[in-house]
Design a protein around this motif. Structure first.
Motif, PDB file in Angstrom:
ATOM      1  N   ALA A 176      35.197  38.145  40.854  1.00 53.93           N
ATOM      2  CA  ALA A 176      35.500  39.161  41.886  1.00 53.93           C
ATOM      3  C   ALA A 176      35.960  39.115  43.106  1.00 53.93           C
ATOM      4  O   ALA A 176      36.745  39.908  43.656  1.00 53.93           O
ATOM      5  N   THR A 177      36.082  37.945  43.572  1.00 50.69           N
ATOM      6  CA  THR A 177      36.760  37.401  44.668  1.00 50.69           C
ATOM      7  C   THR A 177      38.004  36.711  44.468  1.00 50.69           C
ATOM      8  O   THR A 177      38.748  36.137  45.384  1.00 50.69           O
ATOM      9  N   ASP A 178      38.738  37.140  43.032  1.00 50.49           N
ATOM     10  CA  ASP A 178      39.899  36.547  43.009  1.00 50.49           C
ATOM     11  C   ASP A 178      40.931  37.702  42.800  1.00 50.49           C
ATOM     12  O   ASP A 178      40.409  38.751  41.911  1.00 50.49           O
ATOM     13  N   PRO A 179      41.738  38.309  43.715  1.00 49.83           N
ATOM     14  CA  PRO A 179      42.253  39.386  44.010  1.00 49.83           C
ATOM     15  C   PRO A 179      43.309  39.688  42.641  1.00 49.83           C
ATOM     16  O   PRO A 179      43.616  40.966  42.276  1.00 49.83           O
ATOM     17  N   TRP A 180      43.606  38.691  41.714  1.00 59.95           N
ATOM     18  CA  TRP A 180      44.380  38.840  40.589  1.00 59.95           C
ATOM     19  C   TRP A 180      43.572  38.849  39.419  1.00 59.95           C
ATOM     20  O   TRP A 180      44.124  38.780  38.061  1.00 59.95           O
ATOM     21  N   LEU A 184      44.595  36.962  36.265  1.00 57.94           N
ATOM     22  CA  LEU A 184      45.632  37.367  35.326  1.00 57.94           C
ATOM     23  C   LEU A 184      46.978  36.905  35.851  1.00 57.94           C
ATOM     24  O   LEU A 184      47.956  37.277  35.139  1.00 57.94           O
ATOM     25  N   GLN A 185      47.251  36.347  36.740  1.00 54.23           N
ATOM     26  CA  GLN A 185      48.458  35.999  37.374  1.00 54.23           C
ATOM     27  C   GLN A 185      48.475  34.477  38.083  1.00 54.23           C
ATOM     28  O   GLN A 185      47.602  33.904  38.026  1.00 54.23           O
ATOM     29  N   GLN A 186      49.884  34.136  38.526  1.00 56.52           N
ATOM     30  CA  GLN A 186      50.200  32.691  38.805  1.00 56.52           C
ATOM     31  C   GLN A 186      49.263  32.562  40.089  1.00 56.52           C
ATOM     32  O   GLN A 186      48.969  31.282  40.483  1.00 56.52           O
ATOM     33  N   ALA A 187      49.334  33.614  41.003  1.00 55.55           N
ATOM     34  CA  ALA A 187      48.650  33.567  42.156  1.00 55.55           C
ATOM     35  C   ALA A 187      47.177  33.400  42.053  1.00 55.55           C
ATOM     36  O   ALA A 187      46.509  33.143  43.130  1.00 55.55           O
ATOM     37  N   SER A 188      46.579  33.364  40.972  1.00 62.97           N
ATOM     38  CA  SER A 188      45.103  33.567  40.983  1.00 62.97           C
ATOM     39  C   SER A 188      44.357  32.402  41.666  1.00 62.97           C
ATOM     40  O   SER A 188      44.864  31.329  41.447  1.00 62.97           O
ATOM     41  N   THR A 189      43.308  32.755  42.363  1.00 62.94           N
ATOM     42  CA  THR A 189      42.294  31.803  43.017  1.00 62.94           C
ATOM     43  C   THR A 189      41.007  31.961  42.405  1.00 62.94           C
ATOM     44  O   THR A 189      39.908  31.677  43.074  1.00 62.94           O
ATOM     45  N   ALA A 190      40.825  31.836  41.186  1.00 61.18           N
ATOM     46  CA  ALA A 190      39.634  31.838  40.641  1.00 61.18           C
ATOM     47  C   ALA A 190      39.015  30.537  40.279  1.00 61.18           C
ATOM     48  O   ALA A 190      39.115  29.832  39.173  1.00 61.18           O
ATOM     49  N   VAL A 191      38.617  29.868  41.538  1.00 65.52           N
ATOM     50  CA  VAL A 191      38.357  28.603  41.391  1.00 65.52           C
ATOM     51  C   VAL A 191      36.708  28.294  41.367  1.00 65.52           C
ATOM     52  O   VAL A 191      36.299  26.943  41.213  1.00 65.52           O
ATOM     53  N   ASN A 231      36.271  30.310  47.919  1.00 66.03           N
ATOM     54  CA  ASN A 231      37.437  31.064  48.054  1.00 66.03           C
ATOM     55  C   ASN A 231      37.092  32.074  48.819  1.00 66.03           C
ATOM     56  O   ASN A 231      36.108  32.777  48.935  1.00 66.03           O
ATOM     57  N   ILE A 232      38.415  32.747  49.356  1.00 66.31           N
ATOM     58  CA  ILE A 232      38.372  33.889  50.045  1.00 66.31           C
ATOM     59  C   ILE A 232      39.543  34.949  49.811  1.00 66.31           C
ATOM     60  O   ILE A 232      40.531  34.377  49.197  1.00 66.31           O
ATOM     61  N   MET A 233      39.389  36.100  50.142  1.00 65.48           N
ATOM     62  CA  MET A 233      40.477  36.962  49.606  1.00 65.48           C
ATOM     63  C   MET A 233      40.668  38.096  50.663  1.00 65.48           C
ATOM     64  O   MET A 233      39.782  38.410  51.370  1.00 65.48           O
ATOM     65  N   ALA A 234      41.965  38.776  50.481  1.00 65.98           N
ATOM     66  CA  ALA A 234      42.224  40.076  51.388  1.00 65.98           C
ATOM     67  C   ALA A 234      43.130  40.817  50.411  1.00 65.98           C
ATOM     68  O   ALA A 234      44.029  40.206  49.860  1.00 65.98           O
ATOM     69  N   VAL A 235      42.796  42.106  50.252  1.00 67.72           N
ATOM     70  CA  VAL A 235      43.713  43.054  49.556  1.00 67.72           C
ATOM     71  C   VAL A 235      43.792  44.335  50.477  1.00 67.72           C
ATOM     72  O   VAL A 235      42.864  45.045  50.966  1.00 67.72           O
ATOM     73  N   ALA A 236      45.078  44.569  50.750  1.00 71.30           N
ATOM     74  CA  ALA A 236      45.381  45.508  51.606  1.00 71.30           C
ATOM     75  C   ALA A 236      46.360  46.702  50.910  1.00 71.30           C
ATOM     76  O   ALA A 236      47.693  46.376  50.637  1.00 71.30           O
ATOM     77  N   PRO A 237      45.664  47.763  50.683  1.00 67.66           N
ATOM     78  CA  PRO A 237      46.835  48.787  49.920  1.00 67.66           C
ATOM     79  C   PRO A 237      47.523  49.748  51.302  1.00 67.66           C
ATOM     80  O   PRO A 237      46.961  49.959  52.052  1.00 67.66           O
TER      81      PRO A 237
END
Length: 326
Positions: free
Chosen positions: A122-126, A129-136, A255-261
């Motif tokens: 849930a803390t992976d913005p992608w 599913l994408q190359q930027a994924s930070t699902a570590v 990991n850390i994340m930020a999503v800005a619409p």
């Protein structure tokens, strides 16, 4: 006349039965220009798991009890084959379950993401599913290690899955996978364990927090905690995990994340690290940046960039594509 009335009654009864049952179809189709992390060349592709078609069925049994099934087929649109063109993935790789639900919660039997694996990214913005994924957080851990040779296991296993009702924002889930299963080696090693996965969470307004653990059949164990908070203009979050391996050095990850619409545009950023818990050495680090442009509620174009470092080497990857859900 009597036969006509009997026939009419049968038609009405059949119609009522159909009215209480339904089958729906949904899924996603995703394809883009992708340079996988570590690869020198780009190609037309999509990350494994990005594409699937699901068949969901439900029947109202009365008294609040329902029967349901899910069959999710993952596929690779660039080849037309099963998900992971080079991995010989099984049919219904996404999920194949049947179960019951009611006031007690929901029980399903079959192959699916476990109670732990379903929410842990849930803390992976992608969403992996994408190359930027930070699902570590699950780096180095496999729910179904016996199937790892053909990349078919990972977070899915045949198990009994239970999820509780929501109690004022609190909910819980558990998965139990018996040590003897369809792909068990023969003879079964004496050290084989039952698989057990647990997850508990609280969600209220802008806040979500969750945590859980899982033990696989080889006695590897993982624990994770994470949380997200919607600030209105941005959602931020972070997670931490501890991996205890039956063989090999233990690991810690975060990991850390930020999503800005911003209207139709969504900006995403994430960072994560994995360390050897014995030596303290950094096993890997991952930086992800990306942007989505929402053409509608169901269709978007996207681009993402990932930079992954493993000890002294850095590798990069990117993708530019389109995703449509239905």
């Amino acid at each position: 006349m009597k036969k006509t009335l009997i026939a009419l009654a049968a038609v009405v009864a059949t119609g009522a039965a159909f009215a209480q049952s339904s089958v729906t179809i949904d899924g996603a189709v995703d394809l883009g220009y992708v340079k996988p992390i570590g690869s020198k060349d780009a190609r037309l592709d999509a990350t494994n798991g990005a594409n699937q078609i699901r068949f969901l069925g439900t029947e109202d049994l009365g008294g609040g009890l329902k029967a349901h099934f899910t069959l999710a087929q993952r596929f690779s649109p660039e080849s037309g084959g099963n998900d992971g063109t080079t991995f010989a993935r099984p049919t219904f790789q996404g999920e194949s379950t049947v179960g019951l639900s009611g006031g007690f919660g929901a029980v399903k039997l079959g192959r699916a993401l476990t109670a732990f694996q379903a929410p842990v990214n849930a803390t992976d913005p992608w969403g992996t599913l994408q190359q930027a994924s930070t699902a570590v957080l699950t780096s180095g851990y496999f729910t179904d290690k016996e199937n790892n040779a053909d990349a078919a296991g990972l977070g899915r296993t045949d198990a009994i899955h239970y999820s509780s009702p929501n109690f004022s924002g609190f909910s819980a889930a558990v998965s139990l996978g018996l040590k003897q299963h369809a792909n068990s080696p023969a003879p079964l090693p004496a050290t084989t364990k039952n698989l057990m996965g647990l997850w508990a969470s609280y969600a209220s307004g802008p806040l979500y927090v969750g945590g859980g653990m899982e033990q696989n059949r080889q006695d590897d164990q993982i624990t994770a905690f994470l949380g997200t908070y919607n600030l209105g203009f941005m959602t931020v979050g972070g997670g931490f995990s501890q991996l205890d391996l039956a063989v090999g050095n233990d690991r810690k990850a975060w990991n850390i994340m930020a999503v800005a619409p911003m209207g139709a545009v969504v900006i995403k950023a994430g960072y994560g690290q994995v360390k050897d818990d014995v030596t303290g050495a950094k096993i890997s680090k991952k930086l992800g940046l990306g942007v989505d442009y929402m053409l509608s509620k169901r269709t978007k174009v996207y681009a993402s960039y990932g930079n992954e470092g493993a000890r002294t080497t850095d590798k990069t990857g990117y993708d530019i594509g389109i995703r449509h859900t239905f």
